[in-house]
Design a protein around this motif. Sequence first.
Motif: not given
Length: 228
Positions: A174-186
Amino acid sequence: MTERSQSLLAAILDYRFLLDKGYPVTATIKLVGDRYRLNREERLILFRGVLDAETSQLINTKLLTALPPESDLGVDGYNVLFTLINYKRGHPLFIGTDGLLRDAGGAHGRFEREADFGFAAELLAEHLERLKLSQVSVYLDSPVSHSGLHRELLADICSRRGLSATVETVQNADLPLQDFPGSAIASSDSTVALQCQSRVFDLARHILERVYQAQFIDIGRYIRFLQK
């Protein structure tokens, strides 16, 4: 319509009404579940599929129906992989009130057979390749059994397909996805979808609709219809 399905629909409406009034989730599921004598699977449908109206709308506005080419995607690895496996095993899947695909049970935290992981990983990598992404970052929760082996296997599958991909094991994806700087998360995790800074792409739903022409019950649509 069966008596059970009528009870579940009535329970969904009552549960949503109480959530919108600010009632706590756990106590409300027990209250509504006991009133309508819901079984474990039906209570899971409430818990995983029905969010209050405000939260549902906030997440829904972040959803992407398609990914532009050359996108940079962060993937909640086990979230997507377990959804694919649960569909294959015949567990019921549905679209929650926030627009994301969920299941009402099945495998979470373990694979009954390692062949299941191989099947889901190959299916995932195949569709990541079709999306023509610039970069893929897959995060696997390390507490899941055999996560280290899964990381190696998935990284190898992605490499064989020529994907520009990194696969990492982390304590909590959850943690890297919440801060993910790219286009989108899945991810179909409502907390991740609500708190992430990027857009959200329902990769598992995208795959299942294209491979199996799968169609899913949309709880939000039922609520809107019944409230007219």
